[in-house]
Design a protein around this motif. Structure first.
Motif, mmCIF file in Angstrom:
data_model
loop_
_atom_site.group_PDB
_atom_site.id
_atom_site.type_symbol
_atom_site.label_atom_id
_atom_site.label_comp_id
_atom_site.label_asym_id
_atom_site.label_seq_id
_atom_site.Cartn_x
_atom_site.Cartn_y
_atom_site.Cartn_z
ATOM 1 N N UNK A 29 3.196 13.418 10.314
ATOM 2 C CA UNK A 29 3.780 12.185 9.808
ATOM 3 C C UNK A 29 5.026 12.515 8.996
ATOM 4 N N UNK A 30 6.153 11.895 9.338
ATOM 5 C CA UNK A 30 7.412 12.112 8.619
ATOM 6 C C UNK A 30 7.450 11.167 7.423
ATOM 7 N N UNK A 31 7.445 11.737 6.227
ATOM 8 C CA UNK A 31 7.318 10.992 4.974
ATOM 9 C C UNK A 31 8.559 11.228 4.123
ATOM 10 N N UNK A 32 9.149 10.152 3.607
ATOM 11 C CA UNK A 32 10.271 10.322 2.680
ATOM 12 C C UNK A 32 9.708 10.930 1.397
ATOM 13 N N UNK A 33 10.201 12.109 1.053
ATOM 14 C CA UNK A 33 9.686 12.816 -0.125
ATOM 15 C C UNK A 33 10.608 12.697 -1.327
ATOM 16 N N UNK A 34 11.909 12.897 -1.105
ATOM 17 C CA UNK A 34 12.888 12.881 -2.191
ATOM 18 C C UNK A 34 14.262 12.643 -1.583
ATOM 19 N N UNK A 35 15.279 12.740 -2.428
ATOM 20 C CA UNK A 35 16.635 12.574 -1.910
ATOM 21 C C UNK A 35 17.153 13.825 -1.214
ATOM 22 N N UNK A 36 16.389 14.927 -1.265
ATOM 23 C CA UNK A 36 16.849 16.138 -0.578
ATOM 24 C C UNK A 36 15.939 16.584 0.553
ATOM 25 N N UNK A 37 14.745 15.981 0.677
ATOM 26 C CA UNK A 37 13.817 16.462 1.705
ATOM 27 C C UNK A 37 12.879 15.359 2.183
ATOM 28 N N UNK A 38 12.422 15.528 3.427
ATOM 29 C CA UNK A 38 11.310 14.724 3.918
ATOM 30 C C UNK A 38 10.223 15.681 4.358
ATOM 31 N N UNK A 39 8.998 15.188 4.375
ATOM 32 C CA UNK A 39 7.841 16.018 4.674
ATOM 33 C C UNK A 39 7.272 15.664 6.028
ATOM 34 N N UNK A 40 6.875 16.679 6.772
ATOM 35 C CA UNK A 40 6.133 16.513 8.012
ATOM 36 C C UNK A 40 4.699 16.923 7.690
ATOM 37 N N UNK A 41 3.891 15.944 7.253
ATOM 38 C CA UNK A 41 2.537 16.214 6.792
ATOM 39 C C UNK A 41 1.493 15.890 7.838
ATOM 40 N N UNK A 42 0.301 16.472 7.686
ATOM 41 C CA UNK A 42 -0.713 16.218 8.704
ATOM 42 C C UNK A 42 -2.118 15.979 8.166
ATOM 43 N N UNK A 43 -2.296 15.941 6.860
ATOM 44 C CA UNK A 43 -3.634 15.648 6.339
ATOM 45 C C UNK A 43 -3.513 14.934 4.998
ATOM 46 N N UNK A 44 -4.635 14.388 4.549
ATOM 47 C CA UNK A 44 -4.677 13.756 3.238
ATOM 48 C C UNK A 44 -4.733 12.246 3.310
ATOM 49 N N UNK A 45 -4.750 11.637 2.146
ATOM 50 C CA UNK A 45 -4.942 10.186 2.043
ATOM 51 C C UNK A 45 -3.792 9.399 2.669
ATOM 52 N N UNK A 46 -2.571 9.875 2.543
ATOM 53 C CA UNK A 46 -1.438 9.151 3.136
ATOM 54 C C UNK A 46 -1.528 9.159 4.660
ATOM 55 N N UNK A 47 -1.971 10.262 5.217
ATOM 56 C CA UNK A 47 -2.137 10.358 6.670
ATOM 57 C C UNK A 47 -3.256 9.412 7.107
ATOM 58 N N UNK A 48 -4.347 9.372 6.336
ATOM 59 C CA UNK A 48 -5.449 8.455 6.643
ATOM 60 C C UNK A 48 -4.965 7.003 6.615
ATOM 61 N N UNK A 49 -4.157 6.653 5.621
ATOM 62 C CA UNK A 49 -3.616 5.286 5.540
ATOM 63 C C UNK A 49 -2.729 4.982 6.741
#
Length: 154
Positions: free
Chosen positions: A123-143
């Motif tokens: 999941x591509x998540x806006x993290x900050x003004x300098x980076x985005x995250x490609x995450x794959x587990x946790x509560x945000x992914x579940x949502x």
């Protein structure tokens, strides 16, 4: 761009790691972080909660309060490390990847280090003004998995 919770993180979309290790970044993330102007990116191992990795450009990193990462790690700054090789710095792993338009190829050794596999949906998540995250587990992914709206897949 969906927002999973009121006041929470924004989601650009998601992407599956393809059989050849290819990962396509969502168009909105590419545009917001000006990846279309880059030939490589820096990656940082993700948090214990979300996993995966964060994506940033040299320009954004070198003009931020985190510029010491490049200053104190010349092999990273000069990309003399092998592509996808990670170095440890202050508790996080850092590396670089070639960018081909909106795509990167994740070497198997990098996927092993990050704990991701062929077929995983990131999941591509806006993290900050300098980076985005490609995450794959946790509560945000579940949502995101239970989100009733549309999340674009790449």
């Amino acid at each position: 761009m969906p927002q999973m919770t009121k006041g929470g993180k924004y989601i650009f979309g998601c992407s599956r790691i393809r059989v050849n290790g290819e990962l396509i970044f969502p168009r909105m993330a590419v545009k917001e972080y000006n990846l279309q102007e880059e030939t490589y990116i820096y990656i940082v191992s993700g948090s214990k909660q979300t996993g995966g990795f964060s994506v940033m450009t040299e320009h954004l990193l070198s003009h931020s309060t985190l510029k010491n990462i490049l200053e104190e790690n010349p092999s990273l700054a000069e990309r003399s490390l092998q592509e996808g090789e990670l170095i440890l710095y202050k508790g996080r792993m850092y590396g670089w990847l070639s960018l081909n338009g909106t795509n990167v190829n994740l070497p198997q050794s990098l996927m092993d280090s990050l704990g991701v596999n062929i077929g995983d949906k990131l999941l591509a998540i806006r993290s900050s003004n300098i980076a985005f995250t490609m995450g794959f587990r946790g509560s945000l992914i579940d949502k995101a998995n239970n989100f009733k709206g549309k999340i674009e897949t790449f």
